[in-house]
Design a protein around this motif. Structure first.
Motif, PDB file in Angstrom:
ATOM      1  N   MET A  98     -33.379   6.130   6.103  1.00 44.40           N
ATOM      2  CA  MET A  98     -32.329   6.554   7.025  1.00 44.40           C
ATOM      3  C   MET A  98     -31.059   5.747   6.858  1.00 44.40           C
ATOM      4  O   MET A  98     -29.979   6.173   7.210  1.00 44.40           O
ATOM      5  N   SER A  99     -31.175   4.526   6.312  1.00 44.18           N
ATOM      6  CA  SER A  99     -30.013   3.663   6.147  1.00 44.18           C
ATOM      7  C   SER A  99     -29.856   3.259   4.693  1.00 44.18           C
ATOM      8  O   SER A  99     -30.828   2.910   4.024  1.00 44.18           O
ATOM      9  N   ASP A 100     -28.609   3.304   4.215  1.00 40.92           N
ATOM     10  CA  ASP A 100     -28.316   2.811   2.873  1.00 40.92           C
ATOM     11  C   ASP A 100     -27.907   1.345   2.892  1.00 40.92           C
ATOM     12  O   ASP A 100     -27.650   0.760   1.834  1.00 40.92           O
ATOM     13  N   HIS A 101     -27.827   0.760   4.090  1.00 39.25           N
ATOM     14  CA  HIS A 101     -27.401  -0.633   4.210  1.00 39.25           C
ATOM     15  C   HIS A 101     -28.551  -1.574   3.881  1.00 39.25           C
ATOM     16  O   HIS A 101     -29.689  -1.345   4.268  1.00 39.25           O
ATOM     17  N   LYS A 102     -28.214  -2.644   3.170  1.00 37.93           N
ATOM     18  CA  LYS A 102     -29.198  -3.667   2.854  1.00 37.93           C
ATOM     19  C   LYS A 102     -29.354  -4.604   4.048  1.00 37.93           C
ATOM     20  O   LYS A 102     -28.461  -4.731   4.884  1.00 37.93           O
ATOM     21  N   PHE A 103     -30.500  -5.258   4.107  1.00 37.47           N
ATOM     22  CA  PHE A 103     -30.747  -6.182   5.199  1.00 37.47           C
ATOM     23  C   PHE A 103     -29.820  -7.392   5.124  1.00 37.47           C
ATOM     24  O   PHE A 103     -29.571  -7.948   4.056  1.00 37.47           O
ATOM     25  N   ARG A 104     -29.329  -7.792   6.292  1.00 39.48           N
ATOM     26  CA  ARG A 104     -28.696  -9.099   6.441  1.00 39.48           C
ATOM     27  C   ARG A 104     -29.004  -9.602   7.843  1.00 39.48           C
ATOM     28  O   ARG A 104     -29.428  -8.849   8.717  1.00 39.48           O
ATOM     29  N   PHE A 105     -28.784 -10.907   8.048  1.00 41.16           N
ATOM     30  CA  PHE A 105     -29.295 -11.559   9.246  1.00 41.16           C
ATOM     31  C   PHE A 105     -28.271 -12.511   9.844  1.00 41.16           C
ATOM     32  O   PHE A 105     -27.484 -13.140   9.128  1.00 41.16           O
TER      33      PHE A 105
ATOM     34  N   ALA B 173     -18.848   4.751  17.928  1.00 45.38           N
ATOM     35  CA  ALA B 173     -18.863   5.679  16.788  1.00 45.38           C
ATOM     36  C   ALA B 173     -17.466   5.888  16.233  1.00 45.38           C
ATOM     37  O   ALA B 173     -17.284   6.053  15.021  1.00 45.38           O
ATOM     38  N   ARG B 174     -16.454   5.854  17.101  1.00 39.21           N
ATOM     39  CA  ARG B 174     -15.068   6.092  16.678  1.00 39.21           C
ATOM     40  C   ARG B 174     -14.396   4.852  16.130  1.00 39.21           C
ATOM     41  O   ARG B 174     -13.517   4.951  15.269  1.00 39.21           O
ATOM     42  N   THR B 175     -14.776   3.667  16.638  1.00 38.17           N
ATOM     43  CA  THR B 175     -13.935   2.492  16.404  1.00 38.17           C
ATOM     44  C   THR B 175     -14.607   1.340  15.675  1.00 38.17           C
ATOM     45  O   THR B 175     -13.916   0.470  15.125  1.00 38.17           O
ATOM     46  N   ALA B 176     -15.938   1.272  15.687  1.00 33.53           N
ATOM     47  CA  ALA B 176     -16.632   0.088  15.182  1.00 33.53           C
ATOM     48  C   ALA B 176     -16.969   0.196  13.704  1.00 33.53           C
ATOM     49  O   ALA B 176     -17.064   1.286  13.135  1.00 33.53           O
ATOM     50  N   ASP B 177     -17.178  -0.960  13.097  1.00 33.89           N
ATOM     51  CA  ASP B 177     -17.778  -1.056  11.765  1.00 33.89           C
ATOM     52  C   ASP B 177     -19.274  -1.331  11.891  1.00 33.89           C
ATOM     53  O   ASP B 177     -20.072  -0.899  11.067  1.00 33.89           O
ATOM     54  N   ILE B 178     -19.621  -2.087  12.927  1.00 39.95           N
ATOM     55  CA  ILE B 178     -20.997  -2.496  13.202  1.00 39.95           C
ATOM     56  C   ILE B 178     -21.286  -2.155  14.655  1.00 39.95           C
ATOM     57  O   ILE B 178     -20.447  -2.405  15.532  1.00 39.95           O
TER      58      ILE B 178
ATOM     59  N   LEU C 138     -21.592   3.484   9.507  1.00 41.04           N
ATOM     60  CA  LEU C 138     -21.776   2.405  10.459  1.00 41.04           C
ATOM     61  C   LEU C 138     -22.972   1.551  10.077  1.00 41.04           C
ATOM     62  O   LEU C 138     -24.002   2.065   9.637  1.00 41.04           O
ATOM     63  N   GLU C 139     -22.837   0.253  10.271  1.00 51.35           N
ATOM     64  CA  GLU C 139     -23.956  -0.667  10.124  1.00 51.35           C
ATOM     65  C   GLU C 139     -24.601  -0.825  11.508  1.00 51.35           C
ATOM     66  O   GLU C 139     -23.901  -1.120  12.482  1.00 51.35           O
ATOM     67  N   ILE C 140     -25.923  -0.630  11.590  1.00 56.42           N
ATOM     68  CA  ILE C 140     -26.622  -0.683  12.869  1.00 56.42           C
ATOM     69  C   ILE C 140     -27.340  -2.023  12.999  1.00 56.42           C
ATOM     70  O   ILE C 140     -28.041  -2.469  12.078  1.00 56.42           O
ATOM     71  N   ALA C 141     -27.167  -2.656  14.163  1.00 57.91           N
ATOM     72  CA  ALA C 141     -27.718  -3.988  14.399  1.00 57.91           C
ATOM     73  C   ALA C 141     -28.593  -4.009  15.643  1.00 57.91           C
ATOM     74  O   ALA C 141     -28.387  -3.228  16.581  1.00 57.91           O
ATOM     75  N   ILE C 142     -29.569  -4.909  15.641  1.00 63.46           N
ATOM     76  CA  ILE C 142     -30.328  -5.222  16.849  1.00 63.46           C
ATOM     77  C   ILE C 142     -30.460  -6.737  16.953  1.00 63.46           C
ATOM     78  O   ILE C 142     -30.363  -7.457  15.948  1.00 63.46           O
ATOM     79  N   ASN C 143     -30.703  -7.198  18.179  1.00 64.03           N
ATOM     80  CA  ASN C 143     -30.869  -8.625  18.425  1.00 64.03           C
ATOM     81  C   ASN C 143     -32.302  -8.915  18.845  1.00 64.03           C
ATOM     82  O   ASN C 143     -32.845  -8.244  19.725  1.00 64.03           O
ATOM     83  N   LEU C 144     -32.916  -9.897  18.204  1.00 63.09           N
ATOM     84  CA  LEU C 144     -34.268 -10.326  18.543  1.00 63.09           C
ATOM     85  C   LEU C 144     -34.196 -11.517  19.496  1.00 63.09           C
ATOM     86  O   LEU C 144     -33.695 -12.576  19.132  1.00 63.09           O
TER      87      LEU C 144
ATOM     88  N   LEU D 198     -39.794  -4.827  10.107  1.00 60.33           N
ATOM     89  CA  LEU D 198     -38.355  -4.568  10.055  1.00 60.33           C
ATOM     90  C   LEU D 198     -38.040  -3.423   9.096  1.00 60.33           C
ATOM     91  O   LEU D 198     -37.120  -2.625   9.345  1.00 60.33           O
ATOM     92  N   GLN D 199     -38.800  -3.314   8.037  1.00 64.97           N
ATOM     93  CA  GLN D 199     -38.608  -2.177   7.135  1.00 64.97           C
ATOM     94  C   GLN D 199     -38.974  -0.864   7.816  1.00 64.97           C
ATOM     95  O   GLN D 199     -38.304   0.157   7.627  1.00 64.97           O
ATOM     96  N   ARG D 200     -40.024  -0.896   8.641  1.00 61.82           N
ATOM     97  CA  ARG D 200     -40.380   0.312   9.413  1.00 61.82           C
ATOM     98  C   ARG D 200     -39.267   0.676  10.386  1.00 61.82           C
ATOM     99  O   ARG D 200     -38.947   1.863  10.569  1.00 61.82           O
ATOM    100  N   ARG D 201     -38.676  -0.324  11.006  1.00 65.60           N
ATOM    101  CA  ARG D 201     -37.581  -0.044  11.946  1.00 65.60           C
ATOM    102  C   ARG D 201     -36.355   0.514  11.210  1.00 65.60           C
ATOM    103  O   ARG D 201     -35.687   1.415  11.730  1.00 65.60           O
ATOM    104  N   ARG D 202     -36.089  -0.002  10.036  1.00 64.34           N
ATOM    105  CA  ARG D 202     -34.959   0.553   9.278  1.00 64.34           C
ATOM    106  C   ARG D 202     -35.241   1.998   8.900  1.00 64.34           C
ATOM    107  O   ARG D 202     -34.355   2.855   8.977  1.00 64.34           O
ATOM    108  N   ASP D 203     -36.465   2.296   8.495  1.00 60.53           N
ATOM    109  CA  ASP D 203     -36.829   3.674   8.164  1.00 60.53           C
ATOM    110  C   ASP D 203     -36.745   4.578   9.395  1.00 60.53           C
ATOM    111  O   ASP D 203     -36.347   5.745   9.292  1.00 60.53           O
ATOM    112  N   ALA D 204     -37.117   4.051  10.565  1.00 55.90           N
ATOM    113  CA  ALA D 204     -37.187   4.866  11.781  1.00 55.90           C
ATOM    114  C   ALA D 204     -35.821   5.143  12.378  1.00 55.90           C
ATOM    115  O   ALA D 204     -35.540   6.258  12.812  1.00 55.90           O
ATOM    116  N   TYR D 205     -34.962   4.113  12.417  1.00 51.26           N
ATOM    117  CA  TYR D 205     -33.662   4.347  13.054  1.00 51.26           C
ATOM    118  C   TYR D 205     -32.496   3.611  12.409  1.00 51.26           C
ATOM    119  O   TYR D 205     -31.422   3.454  13.004  1.00 51.26           O
ATOM    120  N   GLY D 206     -32.662   3.174  11.182  1.00 50.91           N
ATOM    121  CA  GLY D 206     -31.521   2.749  10.386  1.00 50.91           C
ATOM    122  C   GLY D 206     -30.986   1.363  10.648  1.00 50.91           C
ATOM    123  O   GLY D 206     -29.904   1.022  10.170  1.00 50.91           O
TER     124      GLY D 206
END
Length: 272
Positions: A1-8, A157-162, A192-198, A240-248
């Motif tokens: 679902m996402s073409d973005h590579k992981f970063r932290f 969606a209109r204004t952000a990069d992340i 858009l790059e999608i982020a979550i916080n742990l 984390l790979q499953r989460r990227r596959d599920a929602y990017g």
């Protein structure tokens, strides 16, 4: 679902003065994290000088606000600070902003700033980003927006990069997938790059974190909370790979209490 590579990234605040904070920044960079992020609030030191110290102590580490509470500054003031740090760090600053958690109301009052309605606070986010773009000119400071509800997701969606998903702590992957679907529908062709916080890594939850999120470890597990990650480094990397596959989601920030513990996962996944 996402073409973005992981970063932290690591979400942390200065403790023990400038030298200790600089040492923390150096360690975060050494461990392979992309970004050192700092929250906003009068109970903390100001994020802009703090992040400037962190940037000066490092060479490749990005720094960012996570996130500015829009009611605490006039939009032009927030943009001025952000643009200045972007220039002074050689483009290593990410301008993170949101409409503010409920507890930020007392900070706004202490600063003599209006809290405003939810719509007014969100409008201040939009105006801060517009002012930053005006000050940047040909420069492009990356903008991160913390978004939870439909209106905030539409603005992001209109204004952000992340976009960091500001979901309730007990939200599972289906809730996150629904948020991302709304976001992508509104973004159209924008990438858009999608982020979550742990908040929690492993099987122990610090008392202050438990108080902040209002749930114990067992409750987080029972709800498949996406703010929790546990297991061996390999198991966490697989999840984390499953989460990227599920929602990017590909940009993962972690509570500073766990950044050493989480480093093996960073090593496994960064750039993949």
């Amino acid at each position: 679902m996402s073409d973005h590579k992981f970063r932290f990234g690591v979400v942390a605040t200065p403790e023990g003065g400038g030298e200790q904070w600089a040492a923390t920044a150096k360690r975060v960079e050494e461990l392979g994290y992309s970004t050192l992020l700092m929250p906003d609030g009068l109970q903390l030191l100001s994020p802009f000088p703090s992040l400037a110290v962190a940037a000066c102590a490092t060479t490749t580490l990005r720094v960012g606000t996570f996130v500015l509470a829009s009611p605490l500054r006039a939009p032009r003031a927030a943009a001025w600070e952000g643009h200045s740090l972007s220039v002074l760090t050689g483009g290593r600053f990410d301008f993170g902003i949101g409409s503010g958690r409920p507890e930020a109301q007392r900070f706004a009052e202490a600063l003599g700033r209006p809290w405003g309605s939810a719509g007014e606070r969100l409008q201040a986010v939009a105006e801060s980003i517009e002012q930053l773009r005006e000050l940047d000119g040909d420069r492009h400071t990356p903008v991160l927006v913390a978004a939870g509800g439909p209106k905030a997701l539409a603005l992001a969606a209109r204004t952000a990069d992340i976009v960091t998903l500001a979901a309730p702590p007990l939200s599972g992957r289906d809730h996150h997938a629904g948020m991302v679907a709304q976001l992508r529908d509104a973004a159209g062709d924008r990438d858009l790059e999608i982020a979550i916080n742990l908040f929690v890594v492993g099987d122990e939850i610090p008392p202050w974190t438990r108080h902040f999120i209002g749930a114990d470890h067992a409750t987080l597990v029972a709800n498949d909370s996406q703010t929790l990650l546990r297991g061996t480094p390999a198991e966490m990397a697989d999840e984390l790979q499953r989460r990227r596959d599920a929602y990017g989601v590909s940009y993962i920030s972690v509570n500073g209490a766990f950044f050493e513990q989480f480093a093996p996962v960073v090593e496994l996944l960064t750039g993949s």
